[in-house]
Design an enzyme around this catalytic site. Sequence first.
Site, PDB file in Angstrom:
ATOM      1  N   GLU A 131      35.711  33.820  52.379  1.00  0.00           N
ATOM      2  CA  GLU A 131      35.562  32.698  51.177  1.00  0.00           C
ATOM      3  C   GLU A 131      34.505  31.705  51.528  1.00  0.00           C
ATOM      4  OE1 GLU A 131      39.584  32.104  51.920  1.00  0.00           O
ATOM      5  OE2 GLU A 131      39.222  29.821  51.715  1.00  0.00           O
ATOM      6  N   ASP A 135      31.875  22.328  51.616  1.00  0.00           N
ATOM      7  CA  ASP A 135      31.607  20.948  52.371  1.00  0.00           C
ATOM      8  C   ASP A 135      32.006  19.706  51.586  1.00  0.00           C
ATOM      9  OD1 ASP A 135      30.366  19.703  54.409  1.00  0.00           O
ATOM     10  OD2 ASP A 135      28.244  20.264  53.729  1.00  0.00           O
ATOM     11  N   LYS A 329      29.385  29.773  60.401  1.00  0.00           N
ATOM     12  CA  LYS A 329      28.370  28.843  59.774  1.00  0.00           C
ATOM     13  C   LYS A 329      27.168  29.458  59.760  1.00  0.00           C
ATOM     14  CE  LYS A 329      30.829  24.822  60.320  1.00  0.00           C
ATOM     15  NZ  LYS A 329      30.377  23.570  60.838  1.00  0.00           N
ATOM     16  N   CYS A 434      14.301  30.225  97.747  1.00  0.00           N
ATOM     17  CA  CYS A 434      14.617  28.938  97.202  1.00  0.00           C
ATOM     18  C   CYS A 434      13.465  27.933  97.326  1.00  0.00           C
ATOM     19  CB  CYS A 434      15.969  28.315  97.969  1.00  0.00           C
ATOM     20  SG  CYS A 434      16.250  26.821  97.463  1.00  0.00           S
TER      21      CYS A 434
HETATM   22  S1  IVH Z   1      41.033  26.619  56.084  1.00  0.00           S
HETATM   23  C1  IVH Z   1      44.204  25.932  59.306  1.00  0.00           C
HETATM   24  N1  IVH Z   1      39.154  27.445  54.257  1.00  0.00           N
HETATM   25  O1  IVH Z   1      36.763  23.259  56.796  1.00  0.00           O
HETATM   26  C2  IVH Z   1      42.920  25.557  58.703  1.00  0.00           C
HETATM   27  N2  IVH Z   1      38.946  25.433  55.258  1.00  0.00           N
HETATM   28  O2  IVH Z   1      35.974  22.805  59.604  1.00  0.00           O
HETATM   29  C3  IVH Z   1      43.001  25.743  57.316  1.00  0.00           C
HETATM   30  N3  IVH Z   1      37.099  23.939  54.838  1.00  0.00           N
HETATM   31  O3  IVH Z   1      39.485  21.275  57.890  1.00  0.00           O
HETATM   32  C4  IVH Z   1      41.675  25.467  56.765  1.00  0.00           C
HETATM   33  N4  IVH Z   1      36.408  25.135  53.200  1.00  0.00           N
HETATM   34  O4  IVH Z   1      38.556  20.853  55.253  1.00  0.00           O
HETATM   35  C5  IVH Z   1      39.554  26.612  55.193  1.00  0.00           C
HETATM   36  N5  IVH Z   1      37.525  27.783  52.547  1.00  0.00           N
HETATM   37  C6  IVH Z   1      38.300  27.045  53.488  1.00  0.00           C
HETATM   38  C7  IVH Z   1      37.496  25.765  53.773  1.00  0.00           C
HETATM   39  C8  IVH Z   1      38.062  24.990  54.625  1.00  0.00           C
HETATM   40  C9  IVH Z   1      36.323  24.271  53.707  1.00  0.00           C
HETATM   41  C10 IVH Z   1      37.182  22.928  55.683  1.00  0.00           C
HETATM   42  C11 IVH Z   1      38.511  22.448  55.751  1.00  0.00           C
HETATM   43  C12 IVH Z   1      38.891  22.545  57.519  1.00  0.00           C
HETATM   44  C13 IVH Z   1      37.265  22.499  57.707  1.00  0.00           C
HETATM   45  C14 IVH Z   1      37.106  23.031  59.172  1.00  0.00           C
END
Ligand code: IVH
Length: 711
Positions: A131, A135, A329, A434
């Site tokens: 998914e 941001d 990313k 070296c």
């Molecule tokens: S799952 C246990 N799903 O990204 C972790 N996070 O870089 C649960 N974020 O802290 C997070 N979209 O603020 C998840 N589809 C998504 C997300 C998402 C944005 C953010 C969230 C998280 C951060 C980590």
Amino acid sequence: MTRQTHIEKLSVDALTEVEAAAELARLAALIAQANQDYHGNDAPQLSDADYDALKRRNQEIEARFPDLKLDNSPSDQIGATPSDGFGKIQHAVRMLSLGNAFIDEDVQDFDDRVRKYLGIKDADPLIYTAEPKIDGLSLSLRYENGRLIQAATRGDGAVGENVTANARTISTIPQKIAGAPAVLEVRGEVYMSSDDFAALNARQADIGGKTFANPRNAAAGSLRQLDPEITKQRPLMFFAYAWGELSAPLADTQFGAIRALQHFGFQTNSLTKKCASTEEMIAHYQSIEAKRADLGYDIDGVVYKVDDLDLQKRLGFRSTTPRWAIAHKFPAELAWTKLTDIEIQVGRTGALSPVARLQPVTVGGVVVSNATLHNEDYIAGRGGDGADIREGRDVRIGDWVQIYRAGDVIPKIKDVDLSRRDKDAQPFVFPNICPECGSAAIREDGDAVRRCTGGLICPAQAVERLKHFVSRTAFDIDGLGAKQVEQFYMDGWVQTPADIFTLQQRYGQGLQQLKNREGWGAKSAQKLFEAIEDKRSIPLRKLLFGLGIRHVGDTNAGLIANHYGSWDVLETALATAEIGQGPVWDDLLSVDGVGAVMATSLIATFQNPSERASIDKLVEQLNVQDAIVAAALDSPVAGKTVVFTGTLEKMSRAEAKARAESLGAKVSGSVSAKTDILIAGPGAGSKATKAESLGILTIDEDGWLAMIDGL
Ligand code: IVH
């Protein structure tokens, strides 16, 4: 440029221990400031890619020097401590962050790790969800008996800010829900659409108010308003994608749980898809990336999650990130520049590390003038496995190269523009002597790195070893840091660690000489001698680590020290061991964390005449303290040495080991008189026989699970 000033640009592999410690401190300060700017002030000064780069470099250095990890390491922290302006809310379930993947291979590695941990074969099905990664800023909404009672920002992951009044103004957050569990914490992302962001900024500019750099800052600045009336005027939205405390499960799968949240009235992301393979995950990533510009809201990657919630539970968490999810990313920025030179640096263990000097170029807002070239294969266009990288294109001095910074401050070379190559450009010839001492530089079979064979006669190695010896985790002598040992080495006062302990004897009367030196007065010289005296008595672990033996980090030095107990026992063992066979070898390998490579390195060092002479000279000067084994934790298996053998049916070895270690047990690979418990699954063979003959408690997997039940 001095080495000091370009530490921050050096490859993690090229850092010495001392530099790594300094770099970790620098990164911690930068990350803390960035967290404050982002979470505390809603005014980030760094791009996301740059922030990720700092965190990733910090993690890489910690992975290489685990013992330098700071107690309050940025890796264990999420976000910032909540601002004073809001009430604080302790999260019932911590709000975590996500690990990052940058290239397709990282996604494959993630899948491999998950499968290995769970013991699921490559051919067997394993479903993930994929998914968009929104941001914005994360928010936790607590519903009790269907009513929204609390909303909290992530804060530092454990304690967030109470923004309930503000959250109530967001139209996509339901105030009441029907049919939900009595306790339901919904987590997701607050964000602002691109159009709303543009309109808000235009309005703000009209009234001379604050404008925002991007939609995420606008969302954060709007949610974290002390006056909810202002939040109400800001067009915020919320996507639900996770949950915290629940009084009853939402579903059996991630996908099902998200659908349940949708039924409760939450906005969920329609681009969420189930994927049955990494190929499908990456294809979905690509299709989301292609739609990115038209989505109408900012995303910075794709999140993959293991779909089966039982598996998520088994996988659990590392300190701040789940094992069952990862953020893939979108790529970082790229730039072309000219490679002006290739320099070779020599490290503590003699490794020759090539560094590219570049015509300065801006990549992702940072001026870059060095890039890592890893090793000679990398320059020649070959990867670690011998396969081509850059389609086999080599890198030559004078080439135009494409630089990228993905999750690492150290830029890497992605490509070479052959059309711009000078026709006289010659392939780079990696030195086989070296550059520091002229000794042969040899590449052993199976080693990607060429190493100087000069040992202590190589000034670069000798200085790096001295720096390591005096580093914080090793001898940590007050007033004798990297700079000072380098100076003493240049002056010929200190060539090997033993010389440090005869410094006063040799220069005591010549204190005059020392005190006349730049930076030294009579007082500081006297203090230095006292600090050296103070470290004459040294724990075995610190001595072993301080010797700087290849592959022996501080943790392993500690385990080895605990195993042998005293210098005499350790020294006798290593001096008499045979590489690859015999009882001493077997005993060494029974130490947790010691494998054949480390054992070989230890034995080779102790049996190399010049190394031995240097070690003996040092130990003559010291009073080596015996190891004291740490007291046990409060769990039935704490401090116990356990061995797993045979087939485990309920969990993989990795999972079993992680569980046992988290309960304070030591997990060993072989049975010896020191073993406390053998956990034997079907097919257990010689280890079970040996355990029986030694009278060691042997239980099966269920017995083990019963023993640690509920822990
Ligand atoms: S799952 C246990 N799903 O990204 C972790 N996070 O870089 C649960 N974020 O802290 C997070 N979209 O603020 C998840 N589809 C998504 C997300 C998402 C944005 C953010 C969230 C998280 C951060 C980590």
